[in-house]
Design an enzyme around this catalytic site. Structure first.
Site, PDB file in Angstrom:
ATOM      1  N   LYS A  30       0.821  -1.216   0.000  1.00 59.00           N
ATOM      2  CA  LYS A  30       0.000   0.000   0.000  1.00 59.00           C
ATOM      3  C   LYS A  30       0.855   1.267   0.000  1.00 59.00           C
ATOM      4  O   LYS A  30       2.028   1.256   0.314  1.00 59.00           O
ATOM      5  CB  LYS A  30      -1.018  -0.060   1.156  1.00 59.00           C
ATOM      6  CG  LYS A  30      -2.103  -1.085   0.808  1.00 59.00           C
ATOM      7  CD  LYS A  30      -3.291  -1.085   1.709  1.00 59.00           C
ATOM      8  CE  LYS A  30      -4.319  -2.082   1.148  1.00 59.00           C
ATOM      9  NZ  LYS A  30      -5.383  -2.392   2.080  1.00 59.00           N
ATOM     10  N   ARG A  36      -3.212 -10.360   4.502  1.00 61.80           N
ATOM     11  CA  ARG A  36      -3.605 -10.419   3.089  1.00 61.80           C
ATOM     12  C   ARG A  36      -2.454  -9.823   2.278  1.00 61.80           C
ATOM     13  O   ARG A  36      -2.187  -8.627   2.390  1.00 61.80           O
ATOM     14  CB  ARG A  36      -4.893  -9.616   2.910  1.00 61.80           C
ATOM     15  CG  ARG A  36      -5.445  -9.552   1.517  1.00 61.80           C
ATOM     16  CD  ARG A  36      -6.687  -8.658   1.470  1.00 61.80           C
ATOM     17  NE  ARG A  36      -7.244  -8.608   0.130  1.00 61.80           N
ATOM     18  CZ  ARG A  36      -6.805  -7.794  -0.822  1.00 61.80           C
ATOM     19  NH1 ARG A  36      -5.828  -6.955  -0.576  1.00 61.80           N
ATOM     20  NH2 ARG A  36      -7.358  -7.825  -2.019  1.00 61.80           N
TER      21      ARG A  36
HETATM   22  N1  HH2 Z   1      -7.293  -4.087   0.554  1.00 63.92           N
HETATM   23  C1  HH2 Z   1      -7.598  -4.102  -0.754  1.00 63.92           C
HETATM   24  C2  HH2 Z   1      -8.645  -4.890  -1.239  1.00 63.92           C
HETATM   25  N2  HH2 Z   1      -9.357  -5.692  -0.415  1.00 63.92           N
HETATM   26  N3  HH2 Z   1      -9.771  -6.525   1.755  1.00 63.92           N
HETATM   27  C3  HH2 Z   1      -9.497  -6.532   3.065  1.00 63.92           C
HETATM   28  N4  HH2 Z   1     -10.201  -7.323   3.893  1.00 63.92           N
HETATM   29  N5  HH2 Z   1      -8.493  -5.768   3.593  1.00 63.92           N
HETATM   30  C4  HH2 Z   1      -7.732  -4.941   2.823  1.00 63.92           C
HETATM   31  O1  HH2 Z   1      -6.854  -4.241   3.366  1.00 63.92           O
HETATM   32  C5  HH2 Z   1      -8.010  -4.894   1.407  1.00 63.92           C
HETATM   33  C6  HH2 Z   1      -9.059  -5.709   0.910  1.00 63.92           C
HETATM   34  C7  HH2 Z   1      -6.806  -3.242  -1.703  1.00 63.92           C
HETATM   35  O2  HH2 Z   1      -5.711  -3.900  -2.218  1.00 63.92           O
HETATM   36  P1  HH2 Z   1      -5.605  -4.706  -3.621  1.00 63.92           P
HETATM   37  O3  HH2 Z   1      -6.582  -5.832  -3.690  1.00 63.92           O
HETATM   38  O4  HH2 Z   1      -4.207  -5.106  -3.807  1.00 63.92           O
HETATM   39  O5  HH2 Z   1      -5.941  -3.645  -4.736  1.00 63.92           O
HETATM   40  P2  HH2 Z   1      -7.274  -3.260  -5.499  1.00 63.92           P
HETATM   41  O6  HH2 Z   1      -8.321  -2.901  -4.516  1.00 63.92           O
HETATM   42  O7  HH2 Z   1      -6.842  -2.095  -6.359  1.00 63.92           O
HETATM   43  O8  HH2 Z   1      -7.701  -4.449  -6.308  1.00 63.92           O
END
Ligand code: HH2
Length: 266
Positions: free
Chosen positions: A205, A241
Site C-alpha cells: 500500500k 492479506r
Molecule cells: N485491501 C484491498 C482490497 N481488499 N480486503 C481486506 N479485507 N483488507 C484490505 O486491506 C483490502 C481488501 C486493496 O488492495 P488490492 O486488492 O491489492 O488492490 P485493489 O483494490 O486495487 O484491487
C-alpha cells in the site's frame, strides 16, 4: 491469504491475471508458496477506481473459483461488496466473503451473509472507494475503527450471522492518512482485543512509499509490507492479506520460531 486480483486496474497487480490460464497459474503459484487462503477479486477498490457491475465481477471471478475448486481444497475468499457476487462465489465453492464495505453496500447484505452461512470479513472504511482519500478525519482513529467494527459485528449477528464466522479488518489505506495507518498498525492489539479473528491488509500500500520514497512502484514494496505483516503477527492477527506470499511466509516462519524460542526461554 494470497491476493489474486482479476481486474484490469488494481493498483499493484491490475491486468496481470486477466486471462483465465494466467490466473489459474498464479493461483497455483501462491498455493505452492504457502498461502493458506486465496482472496479473489473482480473489482478494484483503489482510490478513484471505477465501479464494476455485479455481472462483470461474476464473469471475472467465477471461472477461476470453479477451476480451482476442481483441483484444490484451499479455502477461497471472494473480495466483493456485492451480495449477488458473494452468492455466486459461495455457490461455486468460496467459503469466505471478504467485504471492504462491511455489509453496508446493499440493504440486504447482512441477511445474505446469514443465509449463505459463509465466513465474512468486515472491514473498516471511511467514505467510499472513489473519494475516501480526499480528506480522511478522525479524533482517535483506533477507537473509532474499533467502535465501527464492533458495531458491524453486532449488525451481522443481529441478522443471523454466527459469531464464529466473523472476522474484522482495520482497513489499512481505506480513508486514512499515513499517520492514521501508522497509529492503527501500532495499536492492532486493540482490534484483536475485540475478540474476533483479525485480517490485516497492508501489502504494497501507498503508505509504504510515503515512508520510503524509493518504493514508489508497488512491486518494490515487499520489504515494507513484510514489516507491517510482522507488526500484525506481533499483535496477534489471524491472517495477513498479501501479494508477496513466499517472502511473507518466510518472514513469518522465522518470526514465529523466534517467538517460540522466547516463550521456551521464559
Ligand atoms: N485491501 C484491498 C482490497 N481488499 N480486503 C481486506 N479485507 N483488507 C484490505 O486491506 C483490502 C481488501 C486493496 O488492495 P488490492 O486488492 O491489492 O488492490 P485493489 O483494490 O486495487 O484491487
Amino acid at each position: 491469504m494470497g491476493i489474486l486480483n482479476l481486474t484490469p486496474d488494481s493498483f499493484s497487480d491490475g491486468g496481470r491475471h486477466a486471462h483465465p490460464a494466467a490466473a489459474l497459474e498464479q493461483a497455483q503459484r501462491l498455493i505452492a508458496q504457502g498461502a493458506d487462503i486465496l482472496d479473489i477479486g473482480g473489482e478494484s477498490t483503489r482510490p478513484g477506481a471505477d465501479p464494476v457491475s455485479a455481472e462483470d465481477e461474476i464473469a471475472r471471478t467465477l471461472p477461476l473459483i470453479t477451476a480451482l475448486r476442481s483441483i484444490s481444497d484451499i479455502p477461497l475468499s471472494i473480495d466483493t461488496m456485492k451480495p449477488a457476487v458473494a452468492r455466486a462465489a459461495v455457490a461455486a465453492g468460496a467459503s469466505l466473503w471478504n467485504d471492504v464495505a462491511a455489509l453496508r453496500y446493499a440493504p440486504e447484505a447482512c441477511d445474505v451473509a446469514a443465509e449463505l452461512g459463509c465466513q465474512v470479513v468486515l472491514m473498516h472504511m471511511q467514505g467510499e472507494p472513489r473519494t475516501m482519500q480526499a480528506a480522511p478525519h478522525y479524533d482517535d482513529v483506533t477507537a473509532e475503527v474499533c467502535d465501527f467494527l464492533a458495531g458491524r459485528a453486532q449488525a451481522a449477528m443481529a441478522a443471523g450471522v454466527a459469531r464464529e464466522k466473523i472476522w474484522l479488518d482495520p482497513g489499512i489505506g481505506f480513508g486514512k492518512t499515513v499517520d492514521h495507518n501508522l497509529a492503527l498498525l501500532a495499536r492492532l492489539d486493540d482490534v484483536v482485543a475485540l475478540g474476533f479473528p483479525v485480517l490485516l491488509g497492508a501489502s504494497r500500500k501507498r503508505f509504504i512509499a510515503a515512508l520510503h520514497p524509493a518504493a514508489d512502484a508497488p512491486d518494490a514494496r515487499a520489504p515494507g509490507s513484510i514489516a507491517a505483516a510482522l507488526a500484525g503477527a506481533q499483535a496477534g492477527v489471524a491472517a495477513v492479506r498479501v501479494h508477496d506470499v513466499a517472502e511473507t511466509v518466510q518472514a513469518l516462519d522465522v518470526w514465529g520460531a523466534i517467538a517460540n524460542a522466547a516463550g521456551a526461554a521464559a
